[in-house]
Design a protein around this motif. Structure first.
Motif, PDB file in Angstrom:
ATOM      1  N   VAL A 246       0.835  -1.207   0.000  1.00 25.54           N
ATOM      2  CA  VAL A 246       0.000   0.000   0.000  1.00 25.54           C
ATOM      3  C   VAL A 246       0.864   1.250   0.000  1.00 25.54           C
ATOM      4  CG1 VAL A 246      -1.575   1.389   1.410  1.00 25.54           C
ATOM      5  CG2 VAL A 246      -2.060  -1.026   1.016  1.00 25.54           C
ATOM      6  N   HIS A 247       1.836   1.304   0.896  1.00 27.76           N
ATOM      7  CA  HIS A 247       2.684   2.496   0.974  1.00 27.76           C
ATOM      8  C   HIS A 247       3.607   2.612  -0.237  1.00 27.76           C
ATOM      9  CE1 HIS A 247       1.871   2.254   5.514  1.00 27.76           C
ATOM     10  NE2 HIS A 247       1.181   3.281   5.032  1.00 27.76           N
ATOM     11  N   SER A 248       4.028   1.470  -0.778  1.00 31.26           N
ATOM     12  CA  SER A 248       4.870   1.498  -1.974  1.00 31.26           C
ATOM     13  C   SER A 248       4.102   2.065  -3.163  1.00 31.26           C
ATOM     14  CB  SER A 248       5.374   0.090  -2.280  1.00 31.26           C
ATOM     15  OG  SER A 248       6.311   0.104  -3.330  1.00 31.26           O
ATOM     16  N   PHE A 249       2.860   1.623  -3.332  1.00 31.43           N
ATOM     17  CA  PHE A 249       2.013   2.135  -4.411  1.00 31.43           C
ATOM     18  C   PHE A 249       1.786   3.636  -4.236  1.00 31.43           C
ATOM     19  CE2 PHE A 249      -2.097   3.284  -6.221  1.00 31.43           C
ATOM     20  CZ  PHE A 249      -2.067   2.688  -7.466  1.00 31.43           C
ATOM     21  N   LEU A 250       1.476   4.046  -3.010  1.00 31.78           N
ATOM     22  CA  LEU A 250       1.232   5.465  -2.754  1.00 31.78           C
ATOM     23  C   LEU A 250       2.492   6.296  -2.974  1.00 31.78           C
ATOM     24  CD1 LEU A 250      -1.091   5.356   0.377  1.00 31.78           C
ATOM     25  CD2 LEU A 250      -1.669   6.215  -1.904  1.00 31.78           C
ATOM     26  N   PHE A 251       3.650   5.776  -2.578  1.00 34.07           N
ATOM     27  CA  PHE A 251       4.877   6.531  -2.778  1.00 34.07           C
ATOM     28  C   PHE A 251       5.163   6.722  -4.266  1.00 34.07           C
ATOM     29  CE2 PHE A 251       9.723   6.736  -2.426  1.00 34.07           C
ATOM     30  CZ  PHE A 251       9.714   8.101  -2.183  1.00 34.07           C
ATOM     31  N   ALA A 252       4.932   5.673  -5.057  1.00 32.78           N
ATOM     32  CA  ALA A 252       5.123   5.797  -6.506  1.00 32.78           C
ATOM     33  C   ALA A 252       4.211   6.878  -7.071  1.00 32.78           C
ATOM     34  CB  ALA A 252       4.858   4.460  -7.181  1.00 32.78           C
ATOM     35  N   ALA A 253       2.950   6.883  -6.636  1.00 33.30           N
ATOM     36  CA  ALA A 253       1.993   7.870  -7.138  1.00 33.30           C
ATOM     37  C   ALA A 253       2.333   9.273  -6.651  1.00 33.30           C
ATOM     38  CB  ALA A 253       0.580   7.480  -6.704  1.00 33.30           C
ATOM     39  N   LEU A 254       2.649   9.427  -5.371  1.00 30.21           N
ATOM     40  CA  LEU A 254       2.911  10.750  -4.813  1.00 30.21           C
ATOM     41  C   LEU A 254       4.233  11.324  -5.313  1.00 30.21           C
ATOM     42  CD1 LEU A 254       1.689  10.044  -1.173  1.00 30.21           C
ATOM     43  CD2 LEU A 254       0.545  11.469  -2.889  1.00 30.21           C
ATOM     44  N   HIS A 255       5.213  10.467  -5.533  1.00 28.74           N
ATOM     45  CA  HIS A 255       6.480  10.940  -6.106  1.00 28.74           C
ATOM     46  C   HIS A 255       6.260  11.410  -7.545  1.00 28.74           C
ATOM     47  CE1 HIS A 255      10.845  11.171  -6.502  1.00 28.74           C
ATOM     48  NE2 HIS A 255      10.707  10.623  -7.700  1.00 28.74           N
ATOM     49  N   LEU A 256       5.475  10.663  -8.302  1.00 27.58           N
ATOM     50  CA  LEU A 256       5.154  11.063  -9.669  1.00 27.58           C
ATOM     51  C   LEU A 256       4.408  12.393  -9.661  1.00 27.58           C
ATOM     52  CD1 LEU A 256       3.680   8.639 -12.366  1.00 27.58           C
ATOM     53  CD2 LEU A 256       3.179  11.072 -12.332  1.00 27.58           C
ATOM     54  N   PHE A 257       3.443  12.529  -8.742  1.00 24.00           N
ATOM     55  CA  PHE A 257       2.694  13.774  -8.638  1.00 24.00           C
ATOM     56  C   PHE A 257       3.627  14.949  -8.380  1.00 24.00           C
ATOM     57  CE2 PHE A 257       0.529  16.915  -5.899  1.00 24.00           C
ATOM     58  CZ  PHE A 257      -0.487  17.313  -6.763  1.00 24.00           C
ATOM     59  N   ARG A 258       4.541  14.779  -7.451  1.00 30.05           N
ATOM     60  CA  ARG A 258       5.477  15.850  -7.123  1.00 30.05           C
ATOM     61  C   ARG A 258       6.274  16.290  -8.348  1.00 30.05           C
ATOM     62  NH1 ARG A 258      10.281  15.492  -2.540  1.00 30.05           N
ATOM     63  NH2 ARG A 258      11.326  17.441  -3.070  1.00 30.05           N
ATOM     64  N   GLU A 259       6.802  15.329  -9.094  1.00 24.86           N
ATOM     65  CA  GLU A 259       7.634  15.674 -10.240  1.00 24.86           C
ATOM     66  C   GLU A 259       6.814  16.265 -11.384  1.00 24.86           C
ATOM     67  OE1 GLU A 259      10.143  12.470 -11.469  1.00 24.86           O
ATOM     68  OE2 GLU A 259      11.482  12.749  -9.759  1.00 24.86           O
ATOM     69  N   ALA A 260       5.542  15.891 -11.476  1.00 27.22           N
ATOM     70  CA  ALA A 260       4.713  16.358 -12.592  1.00 27.22           C
ATOM     71  C   ALA A 260       3.972  17.650 -12.282  1.00 27.22           C
ATOM     72  CB  ALA A 260       3.692  15.278 -12.959  1.00 27.22           C
ATOM     73  N   TRP A 261       3.631  17.876 -11.028  1.00 25.61           N
ATOM     74  CA  TRP A 261       2.733  18.973 -10.667  1.00 25.61           C
ATOM     75  C   TRP A 261       3.470  20.282 -10.433  1.00 25.61           C
ATOM     76  CZ3 TRP A 261       0.842  21.205  -5.726  1.00 25.61           C
ATOM     77  CH2 TRP A 261      -0.388  21.846  -5.852  1.00 25.61           C
TER      78      TRP A 261
END
Length: 369
Positions: A246-261
């Motif tokens: 769960v945390h691994s999936f969220l980290f992948a998504a939140l890290h992507l969000f940070r770099e894209a947003w």
């Protein structure tokens, strides 16, 4: 129209390369049919932009298409695949040594992203390019970790000079940036084994998001659910601590969000298709174990907005329905998913869609909301 169809064909191939069998459709043509009449220079350009050259090389070989590209081009791709395999093998072994040193020092930590994904999400480690070894731990343990890894030759506040070919002092401006935003420590670095891997970097993260973010999960909660993961292949594999799924999936998504947003990060190093592929592959493989608990964590920590932003664009790229499956439809409105954050804190909007952005670079148009 013909040029557009050709461009679409190359992109369709790259989408298939990125996610493998994680996404299939009844009307998908066979790989050899899809690869007919391909503009290979264009395909290679797209693969390079999106960190998928080793994956493309492997896909061509698996489908008996390795002789289709011009010989020099296929040789270049095969060289990249072998280089990626070489790096994966060495970085996996190094992760085992790093893990042993950190355990001995009593540091609570977990490896994250590529070093774990290469095995758990991909058919072969070289398919997922690796640049460094990512780990997560409390900021208060960062210095203890640095001291433990000094015994393996790791140095603090250093960077690699491509011009000189060795480690040099990190610029003061970069050190200041880390002090102002202590969600990461400066990479710990040591010389690598050869010219194909001239240095090895350990990237220590101290948050699933960023410093003073309005979205976060307490790190104590994250590190309380660390699991043991087997990474690497065969005799080269090692067991290391990793984030829960769960945390691994969220980290992948939140890290992507940070770099894209954020305008600052997106203009400096924008996201790529392989990062979205991680999301799709994760969901495809671990959906049953993710769904209930993932929704609870998103709700508890009010992560609806950034997760929906990422998953909306993932669905648009691959035709998946993860936003709907997680009940995040109301959080993925058009105004929000086209938003960005300016360097001065203003809210911006970018035009076009993620496909265009990944093909051409960010952004087509960036303006005030």
């Amino acid at each position: 129209m013909e040029a557009q169809e050709m461009s679409d064909r190359e992109w369709r191939i790259l989408l298939r390369v990125a996610v493998g069998n994680a996404v299939t459709a009844e009307d998908d043509p066979p790989s050899d049919q899809l690869a007919t009449g391909v503009d290979y220079p264009r395909l290679l350009e797209l693969a390079s932009r999106n960190r998928l050259v080793p994956a493309l090389s492997r896909w061509l070989i698996e489908n008996g298409l390795e002789d289709e590209p011009p010989r020099r081009m296929s040789g270049l791709m095969e060289g990249q695949r072998r280089l990626s395999k070489h790096r994966a093998r060495h970085l996996t072994a190094e992760a085992g040594r790093v893990a042993a040193a950190l355990r001995a020092a009593g540091v609570t930590f977990a490896f994250t992203k590529g070093i774990v994904f290469q095995t758990e999400l991909y058919e072969a480690p070289e398919t997922r390019e690796l640049n460094d070894i990512d780990a997560m731990m409390s900021l208060r343990d960062a210095q203890k970790a640095a001291e433990a890894l000094a015994g393996l030759g790791y140095q603090q506040n250093r960077t690699f000079s491509d011009l000189d070919g060795h480690l040099v002092d990190m610029p003061r401006a970069d050190l200041l940036m880390y002090k102002l935003s202590p969600d990461h420590s400066p990479h710990l670095m040591r010389p690598g084994p050869d010219d194909a891997l001239p240095y090895i970097a350990v990237d220590l993260a101290h948050s699933l998001t960023w410093w003073e973010s309005q979205w976060t999960i307490p790190l104590e909660e994250v590190l309380s659910e660390v699991r043991q993961a087997r990474i690497g292949m065969g005799e080269d594999s090692v067991t290391v601590p990793a984030l829960s799924h769960v945390h691994s999936f969220l980290f992948a998504a939140l890290h992507l969000f940070r770099e894209a947003w954020f305008e600052r990060t997106s203009l400096g190093k924008d996201v790529n298709l392989s990062q979205f592929a991680d999301i799709v592959r994760y969901w495809s493989l671990y959906r049953r174990s993710l769904a209930g608990r993932l929704g609870d964590v998103i709700e508890t920590h009010v992560l609806f907005a950034p997760v929906a932003w990422v998953l909306h664009h993932t669905d648009e790229l691959f035709g998946t329905k993860i936003v709907h499956d997680l009940g995040l439809d109301t959080h993925a409105g058009e105004e929000w998913v086209s938003s960005a954050r300016a360097k001065n804190g203003e809210t911006l909007r970018w035009s076009g869609d993620m496909t265009d952005r990944l093909q051409r670079g960010f952004p087509a148009t960036l303006g005030r909301a």
